[in-house]
Design a protein around this motif. Structure first.
Motif, mmCIF file in Angstrom:
data_model
loop_
_atom_site.group_PDB
_atom_site.id
_atom_site.type_symbol
_atom_site.label_atom_id
_atom_site.label_comp_id
_atom_site.label_asym_id
_atom_site.label_seq_id
_atom_site.Cartn_x
_atom_site.Cartn_y
_atom_site.Cartn_z
ATOM 1 N N VAL A 123 4.318 -8.005 -4.665
ATOM 2 C CA VAL A 123 3.606 -6.646 -4.914
ATOM 3 C C VAL A 123 2.078 -7.075 -4.925
ATOM 4 O O VAL A 123 1.524 -6.277 -4.471
ATOM 5 N N GLY A 124 1.806 -8.039 -5.512
ATOM 6 C CA GLY A 124 0.279 -8.390 -5.580
ATOM 7 C C GLY A 124 -0.256 -8.848 -4.278
ATOM 8 O O GLY A 124 -1.336 -8.340 -3.910
ATOM 9 N N GLU A 125 0.228 -9.700 -3.536
ATOM 10 C CA GLU A 125 -0.002 -10.091 -2.344
ATOM 11 C C GLU A 125 -0.158 -8.548 -1.337
ATOM 12 O O GLU A 125 -1.089 -8.526 -0.362
ATOM 13 N N LEU A 126 0.856 -8.078 -1.502
ATOM 14 C CA LEU A 126 1.007 -6.736 -0.579
ATOM 15 C C LEU A 126 -0.360 -5.635 -0.937
ATOM 16 O O LEU A 126 -0.737 -5.101 -0.165
ATOM 17 N N ALA A 127 -0.626 -5.686 -2.407
ATOM 18 C CA ALA A 127 -1.607 -4.752 -2.680
ATOM 19 C C ALA A 127 -2.891 -5.285 -2.233
ATOM 20 O O ALA A 127 -3.801 -4.406 -1.917
ATOM 21 N N GLN A 128 -2.989 -6.746 -2.307
ATOM 22 C CA GLN A 128 -4.108 -6.996 -1.765
ATOM 23 C C GLN A 128 -4.559 -6.637 -0.260
ATOM 24 O O GLN A 128 -5.735 -6.119 0.199
ATOM 25 N N ILE A 129 -3.770 -6.858 0.412
ATOM 26 C CA ILE A 129 -3.912 -6.631 2.151
ATOM 27 C C ILE A 129 -3.856 -4.915 2.223
ATOM 28 O O ILE A 129 -4.673 -4.325 3.039
ATOM 29 N N SER A 130 -3.130 -4.148 1.301
ATOM 30 C CA SER A 130 -2.878 -2.748 1.436
ATOM 31 C C SER A 130 -4.306 -2.106 1.140
ATOM 32 O O SER A 130 -4.666 -1.285 1.555
ATOM 33 N N GLY A 131 -4.667 -2.674 -0.096
ATOM 34 C CA GLY A 131 -6.299 -2.343 -0.560
ATOM 35 C C GLY A 131 -7.325 -2.331 0.523
ATOM 36 O O GLY A 131 -8.109 -1.734 0.778
ATOM 37 N N TRP A 132 -7.164 -3.698 1.256
ATOM 38 C CA TRP A 132 -8.210 -3.980 2.048
ATOM 39 C C TRP A 132 -8.215 -2.962 3.174
ATOM 40 O O TRP A 132 -9.155 -2.758 3.835
ATOM 41 N N ILE A 133 -6.847 -2.686 3.577
ATOM 42 C CA ILE A 133 -6.674 -1.731 4.716
ATOM 43 C C ILE A 133 -7.293 -0.327 4.339
ATOM 44 O O ILE A 133 -7.699 0.421 5.204
ATOM 45 N N ALA A 134 -7.037 0.200 3.236
ATOM 46 C CA ALA A 134 -7.166 1.421 2.822
ATOM 47 C C ALA A 134 -8.805 1.488 2.525
ATOM 48 O O ALA A 134 -9.462 2.463 3.032
ATOM 49 N N SER A 135 -9.378 0.441 2.362
ATOM 50 C CA SER A 135 -10.905 0.320 2.035
ATOM 51 C C SER A 135 -11.463 0.398 3.557
ATOM 52 O O SER A 135 -12.490 1.236 3.908
ATOM 53 N N ASP A 136 -10.864 -0.384 4.573
ATOM 54 C CA ASP A 136 -11.396 -0.212 5.813
ATOM 55 C C ASP A 136 -11.142 1.259 6.498
ATOM 56 O O ASP A 136 -11.926 1.813 7.346
ATOM 57 N N ALA A 137 -10.244 1.774 5.956
ATOM 58 C CA ALA A 137 -10.043 3.368 6.507
ATOM 59 C C ALA A 137 -10.834 4.206 5.644
ATOM 60 O O ALA A 137 -10.796 5.668 6.073
ATOM 61 N N GLY A 138 -11.537 3.885 4.874
ATOM 62 C CA GLY A 138 -12.678 4.776 4.038
ATOM 63 C C GLY A 138 -11.957 5.420 2.875
ATOM 64 O O GLY A 138 -12.502 6.086 2.212
ATOM 65 N N ARG A 139 -10.680 4.658 2.376
ATOM 66 C CA ARG A 139 -10.172 5.351 1.433
ATOM 67 C C ARG A 139 -10.307 4.657 0.216
ATOM 68 O O ARG A 139 -9.626 3.811 -0.518
ATOM 69 N N HIS A 140 -11.674 4.514 -0.455
ATOM 70 C CA HIS A 140 -11.950 3.542 -1.318
ATOM 71 C C HIS A 140 -11.386 3.997 -2.872
ATOM 72 O O HIS A 140 -11.119 2.944 -3.482
ATOM 73 N N GLU A 141 -11.402 5.125 -3.196
ATOM 74 C CA GLU A 141 -10.593 5.398 -4.510
ATOM 75 C C GLU A 141 -9.136 4.903 -4.366
ATOM 76 O O GLU A 141 -8.497 4.330 -5.419
#
Length: 405
Positions: free
Chosen positions: A165-183
């Motif tokens: 869960v933690g590892e997937l959250a890290q890469i998913s958070g990075w992906i969301a940030s790159d998509a401009g979805r910062h919140e």
């Protein structure tokens, strides 16, 4: 026509993650007007069609990075909105297992499959942008959280599931940030930090906290970013392998740089030196988590060059960036565009506007079909920096060709 303009303004504002107050400030800044003749309420009136922007349209377009024609274009039905983490998680605490453990029993074989899936997503992120990956990333995150909550497993398998869960959250958070979805990215990172802490994996928790700190430093929350980056390093360094310590220090260096000021600049350089020292302690016999595969001397040089660029020291930044880019993997298009963007700014600082314009043109070309807000923001930074050289023919041609880039 007014409602179409209003819908366009709102859509473009939300795509950038801006509040109405932020858009009002940007319009005033672009228009170079004293005080705040445009405020949040005025933006609200524009978006609801109660008032037409009229004389503010050029400034609105410039602030949002689009042409006036794009602002006044007829409104089209919006595409289905991107999912949020809330769409994929239960309303209650998503990391509380269901009572009774009624789900199917899972073992380490399932954990191994998840590890491969998560690593595959990381490798995909090397060559694809956040807008392309956010949907599958969030679907995978939901799947892993549900698996942890609903399955029957031993305590050790449970800990390993939490790590996934933690590892997937890290890469998913990075992906969301790159998509401009910062919140959204922040919510994902915080979920991952909780999972990593429950799994007692302090290295992973530090990586997630550092990723969130990096986003904060880049989105106008420099003080928070610095505090969090330093905390991530302090809390995890005792048991972190050399590569992890190098990464934490890299983020501390960037946070100091974005915080600004001479003292922070000195602290940034000190952190970079310590990061290099930490990485030099890494050896073939040192075991590092798989998610740190990309941390190497080249990445530290990239950060060093970015710090020099941000500190307006182009004589140090330009040679470093040229060295890094000379043998960089061209299939990593987003990173190539980002690193070139720093080179363009450094060249402008070095009073080489012609070459800066040529590099900027390449950045724009690489990012033209890329769903990456990071690249889009860097393009805006470059074009803003080159405004100083608008009388140079090469720069003038670039600015004329890409007025809304």
């Amino acid at each position: 026509m007014g409602s179409g303009i209003g819908a366009n303004i709102r859509r473009l504002r939300e795509e950038r993650g801006w509040s109405q107050a932020r858009l009002a400030r940007e319009v005033c800044r672009v228009a170079r007007v004293a005080g705040e003749p445009v405020g949040r309420q005025e933006v609200s009136r524009w978006e609801t069609g109660k008032r037409m922007p009229r004389e503010w349209l050029p400034s609105l377009g410039a602030a949002l990075g689009v042409t006036v024609d794009a602002l006044t274009a007829p409104h089209r039905p919006a595409e289905p909105s991107l999912p949020t983490l809330a769409d994929f998680l239960p309303d209650e605490d998503p990391l509380i297992p269901l009572e009774g453990g009624k789900g199917r029993r899972v073992g380490m074989g399932t954990v191994d499959e998840l590890q491969q899936r998560v690593h595959g997503l990381r490798l995909a992120d090397d060559v694809l942008a956040g807008g392309d990956l956010i949907r599958p990333a969030l679907r995978d995150l939901r799947r892993v959280v549900r698996l942890y909550r609903e399955s029957t497993h031993t305590p050790e398998v449970g800990r390993q599931l939490l790590r996934q869960v933690g590892e997937l959250a890290q890469i998913s958070g990075w992906i969301a940030s790159d998509a401009g979805r910062h919140e959204e990215a922040e919510r994902i990172y915080r979920l991952g930090i909780s999972a990593a802490r429950l799994a007692e994996d302090h290295t992973l928790a530090g990586n997630l906290a550092g990723s969130l700190a990096y986003q904060m430093s880049n989105t106008g929350r420099e003080s928070e970013g610095l505090i969090l980056a330093q905390a991530a390093f302090r809390d995890a360094r005792a048991e972190a392998p050399p590569k992890a310590r190098a990464l934490y220090l890299d983020r501390v260096a960037w946070a100091h740089t974005k915080a600004g000021g001479a003292e922070n600049g000195q602290q940034a350089m000190r952190a970079l030196g310590e990061a290099g020292q930490a990485l030099s302690e890494d050896s073939d016999g040192t075991e590092s988590p798989a998610y740190l595969y990309w941390v190497d001397v080249g990445e530290l040089r990239v950060m060093e060059s970015r710090v020099y660029t941000e500190l307006h020291r182009p004589l140090r930044a330009v040679p470093l960036l040229r060295e890094v880019l000379s043998d960089y993997d061209a299939t990593h298009t987003r990173e190539m565009a980002l690193y070139l963007s720093w080179l363009a700014v450094a060249l402008a600082d070095a009073n080489e506007p012609e070459e800066a314009a040529a590099v900027a043109e390449r950045v724009i070309s690489l990012g033209s079909d890329m769903l990456s807000e990071r690249v889009a923001e860097r393009v805006r930074v470059i074009l803003g920096r080159l405004q100083e050289y608008a009388d140079v023919p090469e720069v003038a041609a670039l600015l004329a060709e890409h007025p809304a880039a």
